[in-house]
Design a protein around this motif. Structure first.
Motif, PDB file in Angstrom:
ATOM      1  N   UNK A 156     -12.324 -60.478  27.138  1.00  0.00           N
ATOM      2  CA  UNK A 156     -13.288 -59.799  28.004  1.00  0.00           C
ATOM      3  C   UNK A 156     -14.638 -60.481  28.061  1.00  0.00           C
ATOM      4  N   UNK A 157     -14.839 -61.489  27.212  1.00  0.00           N
ATOM      5  CA  UNK A 157     -16.111 -62.215  27.197  1.00  0.00           C
ATOM      6  C   UNK A 157     -16.243 -63.062  28.463  1.00  0.00           C
ATOM      7  N   UNK A 158     -17.421 -63.008  29.086  1.00  0.00           N
ATOM      8  CA  UNK A 158     -17.657 -63.758  30.317  1.00  0.00           C
ATOM      9  C   UNK A 158     -18.836 -64.713  30.145  1.00  0.00           C
ATOM     10  N   UNK A 159     -18.855 -65.736  30.981  1.00  0.00           N
ATOM     11  CA  UNK A 159     -19.969 -66.674  31.010  1.00  0.00           C
ATOM     12  C   UNK A 159     -19.970 -67.404  32.333  1.00  0.00           C
ATOM     13  N   UNK A 160     -21.091 -67.998  32.683  1.00  0.00           N
ATOM     14  CA  UNK A 160     -21.175 -68.729  33.940  1.00  0.00           C
ATOM     15  C   UNK A 160     -20.145 -69.860  33.957  1.00  0.00           C
ATOM     16  N   UNK A 161     -19.464 -70.004  35.069  1.00  0.00           N
ATOM     17  CA  UNK A 161     -18.349 -70.935  35.153  1.00  0.00           C
ATOM     18  C   UNK A 161     -18.795 -72.387  35.080  1.00  0.00           C
ATOM     19  N   UNK A 162     -20.063 -72.666  35.393  1.00  0.00           N
ATOM     20  CA  UNK A 162     -20.524 -74.051  35.366  1.00  0.00           C
ATOM     21  C   UNK A 162     -21.028 -74.475  33.984  1.00  0.00           C
ATOM     22  N   UNK A 163     -20.863 -73.617  32.975  1.00  0.00           N
ATOM     23  CA  UNK A 163     -21.188 -74.003  31.597  1.00  0.00           C
ATOM     24  C   UNK A 163     -19.926 -73.943  30.746  1.00  0.00           C
ATOM     25  N   UNK A 164     -19.716 -74.959  29.915  1.00  0.00           N
ATOM     26  CA  UNK A 164     -18.587 -74.935  29.000  1.00  0.00           C
ATOM     27  C   UNK A 164     -17.371 -75.674  29.509  1.00  0.00           C
ATOM     28  N   UNK A 165     -16.504 -76.062  28.572  1.00  0.00           N
ATOM     29  CA  UNK A 165     -15.341 -76.880  28.926  1.00  0.00           C
ATOM     30  C   UNK A 165     -14.355 -76.135  29.816  1.00  0.00           C
ATOM     31  N   UNK A 166     -14.104 -74.858  29.528  1.00  0.00           N
ATOM     32  CA  UNK A 166     -13.144 -74.099  30.328  1.00  0.00           C
ATOM     33  C   UNK A 166     -13.642 -73.936  31.756  1.00  0.00           C
ATOM     34  N   UNK A 167     -14.936 -73.671  31.902  1.00  0.00           N
ATOM     35  CA  UNK A 167     -15.499 -73.542  33.237  1.00  0.00           C
ATOM     36  C   UNK A 167     -15.366 -74.822  34.033  1.00  0.00           C
ATOM     37  N   UNK A 168     -15.602 -75.956  33.374  1.00  0.00           N
ATOM     38  CA  UNK A 168     -15.460 -77.245  34.059  1.00  0.00           C
ATOM     39  C   UNK A 168     -14.034 -77.464  34.544  1.00  0.00           C
ATOM     40  N   UNK A 169     -13.066 -77.066  33.716  1.00  0.00           N
ATOM     41  CA  UNK A 169     -11.662 -77.203  34.126  1.00  0.00           C
ATOM     42  C   UNK A 169     -11.368 -76.314  35.324  1.00  0.00           C
ATOM     43  N   UNK A 170     -11.833 -75.071  35.277  1.00  0.00           N
ATOM     44  CA  UNK A 170     -11.576 -74.150  36.378  1.00  0.00           C
ATOM     45  C   UNK A 170     -12.211 -74.642  37.671  1.00  0.00           C
ATOM     46  N   UNK A 171     -13.385 -75.243  37.563  1.00  0.00           N
ATOM     47  CA  UNK A 171     -14.044 -75.795  38.749  1.00  0.00           C
ATOM     48  C   UNK A 171     -13.398 -77.110  39.193  1.00  0.00           C
ATOM     49  N   UNK A 172     -13.055 -77.954  38.221  1.00  0.00           N
ATOM     50  CA  UNK A 172     -12.535 -79.284  38.539  1.00  0.00           C
ATOM     51  C   UNK A 172     -11.261 -79.222  39.369  1.00  0.00           C
ATOM     52  N   UNK A 173     -10.438 -78.211  39.142  1.00  0.00           N
ATOM     53  CA  UNK A 173      -9.172 -78.108  39.853  1.00  0.00           C
ATOM     54  C   UNK A 173      -9.227 -77.086  40.988  1.00  0.00           C
ATOM     55  N   UNK A 174     -10.441 -76.687  41.357  1.00  0.00           N
ATOM     56  CA  UNK A 174     -10.644 -75.853  42.549  1.00  0.00           C
ATOM     57  C   UNK A 174     -10.928 -76.753  43.741  1.00  0.00           C
ATOM     58  N   UNK A 175     -10.885 -76.192  44.922  1.00  0.00           N
ATOM     59  CA  UNK A 175     -11.197 -76.971  46.116  1.00  0.00           C
ATOM     60  C   UNK A 175     -12.699 -77.236  46.185  1.00  0.00           C
ATOM     61  N   UNK A 176     -13.078 -78.273  46.933  1.00  0.00           N
ATOM     62  CA  UNK A 176     -14.495 -78.572  47.107  1.00  0.00           C
ATOM     63  C   UNK A 176     -15.226 -77.388  47.745  1.00  0.00           C
ATOM     64  N   UNK A 177     -14.534 -76.703  48.656  1.00  0.00           N
ATOM     65  CA  UNK A 177     -15.141 -75.553  49.321  1.00  0.00           C
ATOM     66  C   UNK A 177     -15.430 -74.436  48.317  1.00  0.00           C
ATOM     67  N   UNK A 178     -14.493 -74.211  47.393  1.00  0.00           N
ATOM     68  CA  UNK A 178     -14.679 -73.162  46.390  1.00  0.00           C
ATOM     69  C   UNK A 178     -15.842 -73.510  45.461  1.00  0.00           C
ATOM     70  N   UNK A 179     -15.936 -74.779  45.070  1.00  0.00           N
ATOM     71  CA  UNK A 179     -17.032 -75.221  44.201  1.00  0.00           C
ATOM     72  C   UNK A 179     -18.367 -75.047  44.910  1.00  0.00           C
TER      73      UNK A 179
END
Length: 257
Positions: free
Chosen positions: A137-160
């Motif tokens: 249940x812990x949340x954090x901004x997606x652009x901080x941290x390794x997991x967030x980078x992975x979630x962003x890296x494999x998203x579309x450019x439009x989503x980023x």
């Protein structure tokens, strides 16, 4: 007037009982708790806990095993499954975090994208005395941290672009501000190497490695190892990268190439 006072008193009593029942439901976990532990967790008397748990058991929201420990009942788990958008991933998240923890004996967590945040939907805690804890249940901004980078890296450019909006830079506590251009360069590197890395980004005093998990070629989450700073070094980093990528791939039905 007397009837109004009586109704008001009954209403308050009913609200109090609901609040206590919810506290008991919130105290449930996978291992189960006995009556005394449930009462203590809900901060109510044993007699009150016993009465309320009896009602919850009768309606299927709580179950009592042969060891007299209380766990979630079928009615509750069914309700959660029907209303939880992450329900199909829960087993995968639990099994993958447990597997990665077994490899490294470091706290492991499974993250999904939740709007502009990364959300931990399961974790397995290290057995070591000094460890980093990630709570479900812990949340954090997606652009901080390794997991967030992975979630962003494999998203579309439009989503980023939609997530980052007009932001030019963002703060990382204890470090200089990071620009969006620098972040996008890291996202490209994450895709190339197949993992994300962060050091003192989401929290101070720890570092993390995360790798993508795919189902039928679609990104469903990021599996991460979160490690205290005093265990950082080249060998530890290499071991974390190798184990995290391998376990994430093992739990991916069709890893993206």
């Amino acid at each position: 007037m007397e009837n109004e006072d009586k109704l008001g008193s009954e209403d308050k009593s009913g609200v109090r009982s609901v609040a206590r029942a919810l506290a008991l439901l919130s105290a449930l976990d996978r291992k189960g708790k006995n009556l005394s532990e449930m009462a203590a967790a809900a901060n109510i008397s044993v007699s009150t806990a016993s009465r309320l748990l009896g009602t919850l058991v009768a309606h299927g929201f709580v179950a009592q095993g042969s060891n007299n420990r209380y766990v979630a009942g079928l009615a509750l788990t069914t309700l959660l499954h029907e209303t939880d958008r992450w329900a199909p991933l829960r087993m995968l998240a639990a099994e993958s975090t447990t597997a990665l923890r077994a490899e490294l004996d470091e706290t492991s967590a499974f993250f999904v994208r939740f709007g502009d945040d990364r959300l931990c939907i399961d974790s397995a805690e290290s057995s070591q005395l000094v460890r980093r804890v990630r709570l479900t249940g812990e949340k954090g901004k997606i652009y901080r941290g390794s997991a967030g980078k992975v979630l962003l890296a494999y998203s579309t450019d439009e989503a980023v672009d939609d997530i980052l909006g007009d932001m030019q830079s963002f703060e990382i506590p204890g470090q200089r501000d990071r620009t969006v251009e620098e972040l996008k360069a890291e996202l490209a590197q994450t895709r190339t190497q197949g993992y994300g890395f962060s050091h003192h980004e989401s929290t101070g005093g720890s570092w993390s490695v995360a790798a993508p998990v795919f189902i039928r070629g679609n990104l469903v989450g990021a599996l991460a190892a979160v490690i205290p700073d005093h265990r950082f070094g080249e060998e530890a980093l290499a071991a974390a990268i190798e184990a995290t990528k391998r376990v994430a791939a093992e739990f991916s039905e069709t890893p993206r190439k």
